[in-house]
Design an enzyme around this catalytic site. Structure first.
Site, mmCIF file in Angstrom:
data_model
loop_
_atom_site.group_PDB
_atom_site.id
_atom_site.type_symbol
_atom_site.label_atom_id
_atom_site.label_comp_id
_atom_site.label_asym_id
_atom_site.label_seq_id
_atom_site.Cartn_x
_atom_site.Cartn_y
_atom_site.Cartn_z
ATOM 1 N N THR A 176 30.824 30.971 41.435
ATOM 2 C CA THR A 176 31.872 31.168 40.705
ATOM 3 C C THR A 176 31.308 31.054 39.339
ATOM 4 O OG1 THR A 176 32.541 29.190 40.427
ATOM 5 C CG2 THR A 176 33.452 30.533 42.467
ATOM 6 N N GLU A 330 34.560 34.554 46.030
ATOM 7 C CA GLU A 330 34.783 34.068 47.397
ATOM 8 C C GLU A 330 35.314 34.936 48.363
ATOM 9 O OE1 GLU A 330 36.290 30.527 44.202
ATOM 10 O OE2 GLU A 330 36.194 33.011 44.327
ATOM 11 N N LYS A 441 53.102 28.473 30.386
ATOM 12 C CA LYS A 441 54.135 27.627 30.614
ATOM 13 C C LYS A 441 54.878 27.052 29.482
ATOM 14 C CE LYS A 441 56.161 25.434 34.909
ATOM 15 N NZ LYS A 441 55.709 24.620 35.925
ATOM 16 N N TRP A 446 57.567 30.475 32.765
ATOM 17 C CA TRP A 446 56.224 31.386 32.865
ATOM 18 C C TRP A 446 56.415 32.546 31.681
ATOM 19 C CZ3 TRP A 446 54.280 31.411 38.551
ATOM 20 C CH2 TRP A 446 53.979 30.240 38.863
#
Length: 547
Positions: A176, A330, A441, A446
């Site tokens: 990653t 992944e 947030k 959100w």
């Protein structure tokens, strides 16, 4: 009776047998073109594998590559896994410190590098603990070194058949980009990559919106624009070989060179991150090729980040057919594509059409996908309720290398947790509204940074935009917009806010979503895969709302 193995080797044998005369082209921005065929490449792959073996590379050894999208990289994609070793493409845009960490953590035995990276490799060498063999690709502008050259490795090899290997053997590893700490390593077996190749080939050949009917009757061309150091180049080097498409490898990415290749090589399909598409459309040379692009109508599949509606519109005006794909390191990577169901009516309303077009898409076959709440229950398919995308598929990595704690966290409840926050639409489509680490947030609620960015980009003076959450004493976080203006255009903070207020009045966003501040910059930081690096922006502007 022995079970037939699902391996990349068996795909390669098929490609050689059926598509032997189809071209594979290397056309870098600077240097000599190479025009080969799948048949010639097959022999070179066998000789490369044998040459590496003669230098002491054996089954299970990890072979790192530091290369652009070259024909040698294409050959390594087949030769290294094919001989039973493990291919490890390195992200050339990572910091040297991260490269040292990744190579040592992976335990790479071999490092094969493009000449452009010779100075970097010389700096890395004293810090690499496991590398025993360095091989240079003698291409590009960098200095020659004393390391063996890959063409000599190929010359010393014999075209011996690749060995029979187990489909459960590890074929590749990848890391990653390390946006939330140290990069994490994922691995993929031959079985995983073979199934991913088969399903993605089905998608690009038969899915409505991605398939090119004319490519059944004629040989079509795919341009390998996605960096091959980025999660298998999205698997397309293998996929389009299996489909029998002609492939063009452009070397290092150059927007003007890409436009020229699309026109001159009659490219029918390509893929890349939104930044690449934007750079091509805005390059000063693009007007020279726009009429040819409009005749070809190439499909441009965008992944790696959300496709803004305004960018999709610009792409269509220029002649591209924009499409969306989604995946991650992944997941090998493809999980969803923005295809259309056979019975689905394409909206005639322009805004509705682009809303559909830019959705994250539908899962491809063999991907079990759910948008779930914190208790791993599916959220309603109402297009409003947010949850996390969790998946199961044959090509999702089973674990992070040497990190059982992060593996348990990622695979909790038997599902792989992507960290992407999305809504689920009634038709089964998902639409990512943010990364879990990027969602803002504020006051316990959100705010979607992606939705705000999409609306800011509709302002006629705005070229690029990123919205980040910045610490706030009362609300926890508040949105701040970081904006690049188009050349010659002008706008002030109040202009951007007034523009967004129109969407508040139209009921598209609540008023409390309006950014507390708009900052104008000349450029935005990018990650190694070409995405806007919000981690850098959050650090840079963490104090802008402090009194």
């Amino acid at each position: 009776m022995e079970t037939y193995q699902l391996t990349l080797n068996n795909i390669l044998k098929y490609v050689k047998e059926i598509y032997s005369d189809v071209e594979v082209v290397y056309r870098p921005p600077h240097g000599n073109d190479i025009r080969s065929t799948y048949g010639r490449e097959y022999e070179r792959v066998l000789k490369l594998a044998d040459g590496l073996n003669k230098l002491g590379v054996g089954p299970g050894d990890r072979v790192a590559t530091l290369d652009w999208n070259t024909i040698w990289h294409f050959e390594l994609y087949w030769a290294v896994p094919g001989m039973g070793a493990v291919l490890h493409p390195l992200n050339v845009r990572l910091a040297p410190e991260d490269l040292v960490y990744i190579i040592n953590h992976a335990g790479d035995k071999v490092l094969i590098y493009h000449r452009d990276f010779a100075p970097l490799v010389e700096k890395l060498k004293p810090h690499l603990k496991t590398v025993q063999l360095y091989i240079q690709i003698a291409d590009g502008q960098g200095p020659a070194t004393k390391d063996v050259e890959i063409e000599d490795v190929i010359k010393q090899g014999e075209p011996k058949p690749l060995p029979e290997i187990s489909e459960d053997k590890v074929a590749t590893i990848g890391y990653t980009s390390g946006t939330t700490g140290r990069p994490k390593g994922a691995y993929f077996t031959h079985r995983a990559l073979t199934l991913h190749t088969l399903v993605s080939a089905l998608a690009f050949a038969g899915f409505r919106g991605f398939a090119r009917p004319e490519c059944v009757e004629e040989i079509c061309t795919f341009l390998q624009l996605v960096p091959m150091f980025h999660v298998h180049g999205w698997g397309t080097p293998w996929t389009f070989a299996l489909l029998g498409w002609r492939q063009v490898y452009p070397g290092r990415f150059d927007a003007g060179h890409t436009a020229r290749l699309i026109a001159e090589e009659n490219v029918k399909s390509l893929a890349g991150v939104p930044t690449m598409l934007y750079m091509i459309l805005t390059h000063p040379d693009f007007p020279k090729y726009v009429e040819k692009v409009r005749k070809i109508r190439p499909i441009f599949t965008v992944g790696g980040a959300a496709l803004p509606k305004e960018l999709a519109k610009k792409a269509e005006e220029a002649g591209f057919i924009p499409r969306v794909g989604y995946g991650m390191t992944e997941t090998a990577p493809i999980l969803t594509l923005g295809f259309f169901k056979p019975t689905e009516k394409i909206p005639k309303d322009v805004e509705e059409y682009y809303h559909l077009l830019t959705a994250t898409g539908l899962p491809i076959p063999l991907v079990d996908l759910m948008v779930a709440d914190e208790n791993l229950r599916p959220v309603p398919r109402d297009g409003k309720t947010m949850g996390e995308i969790v998946v199961r598929a044959p090509w999702v990595t089973p674990e992070y290398l040497g990190d059982p704690e992060k593996t348990r966290e990622a695979w909790r409840g038997g599902w792989f947790h992507t960290g992407d926050v999305a809504i689920w639409q009634p038709d089964g489509r998902v639409r990512i509204v943010d990364r879990a680490k990027d969602v803002i947030k504020s006051g316990g609620e959100w705010i979607s940074s992606l939705q705000l960015e999409d609306l800011i980009l509709t302002h006629p003076a705005v070229a690029q935009a990123a919205v980040i959450g910045v610490p706030h004493e009362m609300w926890g976080e508040r949105p701040v917009a970081v904006v690049i203006l188009k050349p010659g255009a002008s706008a002030k903070e109040e202009d951007i806010i007034k523009h967004l207020e129109k969407f508040v009045e139209a009921g598209k966003i609540p008023k409390w979503w309006l950014p507390d501040k708009v900052i104008f910059v000349q450029q935005l930081p990018l990650t190694g895969t070409g995405k806007i690096d919000k981690k850098v922006l959050r650090e840079q502007f963490k104090d802008v709302l402090k009194k």
